[in-house]
Design a protein around this motif. Sequence first.
Motif, PDB file in Angstrom:
ATOM      1  N   ARG A 182      -1.914  -0.295  -0.021  1.00  0.00           N
ATOM      2  CA  ARG A 182      -1.899  -0.813   1.337  1.00  0.00           C
ATOM      3  C   ARG A 182      -0.517  -1.228   1.836  1.00  0.00           C
ATOM      4  O   ARG A 182      -0.371  -1.946   2.811  1.00  0.00           O
ATOM      5  CB  ARG A 182      -2.896  -1.974   1.487  1.00  0.00           C
ATOM      6  CG  ARG A 182      -4.330  -1.510   1.270  1.00  0.00           C
ATOM      7  CD  ARG A 182      -5.260  -2.624   0.917  1.00  0.00           C
ATOM      8  NE  ARG A 182      -4.828  -3.441  -0.199  1.00  0.00           N
ATOM      9  CZ  ARG A 182      -4.871  -3.066  -1.489  1.00  0.00           C
ATOM     10  NH1 ARG A 182      -5.343  -1.884  -1.820  1.00  0.00           N
ATOM     11  NH2 ARG A 182      -4.459  -3.878  -2.438  1.00  0.00           N
ATOM     12  N   TYR A 192     -11.458   2.992   3.002  1.00  0.00           N
ATOM     13  CA  TYR A 192     -10.745   2.953   4.273  1.00  0.00           C
ATOM     14  C   TYR A 192     -11.114   4.142   5.158  1.00  0.00           C
ATOM     15  O   TYR A 192     -11.539   5.189   4.678  1.00  0.00           O
ATOM     16  CB  TYR A 192      -9.221   3.081   4.073  1.00  0.00           C
ATOM     17  CG  TYR A 192      -8.576   2.332   2.973  1.00  0.00           C
ATOM     18  CD1 TYR A 192      -8.802   0.973   2.784  1.00  0.00           C
ATOM     19  CD2 TYR A 192      -7.674   2.974   2.119  1.00  0.00           C
ATOM     20  CE1 TYR A 192      -8.150   0.277   1.772  1.00  0.00           C
ATOM     21  CE2 TYR A 192      -7.017   2.287   1.117  1.00  0.00           C
ATOM     22  CZ  TYR A 192      -7.263   0.935   0.939  1.00  0.00           C
ATOM     23  OH  TYR A 192      -6.613   0.259  -0.055  1.00  0.00           O
ATOM     24  N   TRP A 212      -9.483  -0.887   6.934  1.00  0.00           N
ATOM     25  CA  TRP A 212     -10.124  -1.264   5.670  1.00  0.00           C
ATOM     26  C   TRP A 212     -11.514  -1.783   5.975  1.00  0.00           C
ATOM     27  O   TRP A 212     -11.687  -2.714   6.769  1.00  0.00           O
ATOM     28  CB  TRP A 212      -9.280  -2.335   4.998  1.00  0.00           C
ATOM     29  CG  TRP A 212      -9.600  -2.666   3.579  1.00  0.00           C
ATOM     30  CD1 TRP A 212     -10.627  -2.191   2.807  1.00  0.00           C
ATOM     31  CD2 TRP A 212      -8.864  -3.569   2.753  1.00  0.00           C
ATOM     32  NE1 TRP A 212     -10.565  -2.739   1.553  1.00  0.00           N
ATOM     33  CE2 TRP A 212      -9.487  -3.593   1.489  1.00  0.00           C
ATOM     34  CE3 TRP A 212      -7.740  -4.351   2.951  1.00  0.00           C
ATOM     35  CZ2 TRP A 212      -9.027  -4.383   0.442  1.00  0.00           C
ATOM     36  CZ3 TRP A 212      -7.278  -5.132   1.911  1.00  0.00           C
ATOM     37  CH2 TRP A 212      -7.919  -5.134   0.675  1.00  0.00           C
ATOM     38  N   TYR A 242     -11.971  -0.578  -2.033  1.00  0.00           N
ATOM     39  CA  TYR A 242     -10.840  -0.108  -1.225  1.00  0.00           C
ATOM     40  C   TYR A 242     -11.221   1.142  -0.427  1.00  0.00           C
ATOM     41  O   TYR A 242     -10.533   2.162  -0.483  1.00  0.00           O
ATOM     42  CB  TYR A 242      -9.600   0.130  -2.087  1.00  0.00           C
ATOM     43  CG  TYR A 242      -9.213  -1.103  -2.873  1.00  0.00           C
ATOM     44  CD1 TYR A 242      -8.572  -2.153  -2.238  1.00  0.00           C
ATOM     45  CD2 TYR A 242      -9.521  -1.213  -4.216  1.00  0.00           C
ATOM     46  CE1 TYR A 242      -8.234  -3.308  -2.941  1.00  0.00           C
ATOM     47  CE2 TYR A 242      -9.188  -2.364  -4.928  1.00  0.00           C
ATOM     48  CZ  TYR A 242      -8.544  -3.402  -4.282  1.00  0.00           C
ATOM     49  OH  TYR A 242      -8.227  -4.538  -4.977  1.00  0.00           O
ATOM     50  N   CYS A 279     -13.093   7.535   0.558  1.00  0.00           N
ATOM     51  CA  CYS A 279     -12.698   7.090   1.891  1.00  0.00           C
ATOM     52  C   CYS A 279     -13.084   8.131   2.946  1.00  0.00           C
ATOM     53  O   CYS A 279     -13.571   9.212   2.625  1.00  0.00           O
ATOM     54  CB  CYS A 279     -11.190   6.855   1.937  1.00  0.00           C
ATOM     55  SG  CYS A 279     -10.640   5.426   0.994  1.00  0.00           S
TER      56      CYS A 279
END
Length: 163
Positions: A67, A116, A94, A114, A134
Motif C-alpha cells: 500500500r 482491493y 481497500w 488485503y 482483488c
Amino acid sequence: MKLRVSIERQTLMLFNDAGRLLRRYPVSTAALGAGEVRGSYQTPRGRHIVRAKIGAGVPAGAVFKARRWTGEICTAEAYAAQPERDWILSRILWLSGCEVGRNRLGQVDTMRRYIYLHGTPDQIELGRPSSHGCVRMRNSDIIELFDLVPCGTEVEIVEHEPV
C-alpha cells in the motif's frame, strides 16, 4: 453512491443514491473464482465498504507494494520483464467486509486479506477472471472511480447477477 461487482459478468457498476447506473467498467476478478477464506486467492462475495483510499495524486501507472508507492511507474518494458508479478497500480480502494462470519473477522476478513479495487497494467486483459483475489481495473478507470467515490461507499460483490 454504491458499487456492484459482478463476478459472472466481470464488470463493476457505479450507481447513484437513487439506483441509477452512472458507470460500467470491465474488471478482472480472481482466477480461482469466488470465496472468502484467507489464503484462497479468491474474490470475496457479499457486502463491503471502501475502508480506505490510497494513492491520491500519484501518477497513472504508479506501482504500489504494501500500500505504499514504490516510486516506480509500470511501463510496457517493466511489465514484459515481470509478467507474473501481481501489479497493483495507480490507486487502491481497500475493501472491508460488512458481514460477520462471511467476509468480516476470523478467517474470512476481507480487509485482513488485503482485497482491493486497483489498477493493473494495460497489457492485462480485463473481462475474464485472472487476479489473485482483488478486483483489477484499467488505470484510467480506477483513477476516475477513486475521484468519484468517498470512503464508506457500499460495495456489493455478487457471484451471479439476479434474474
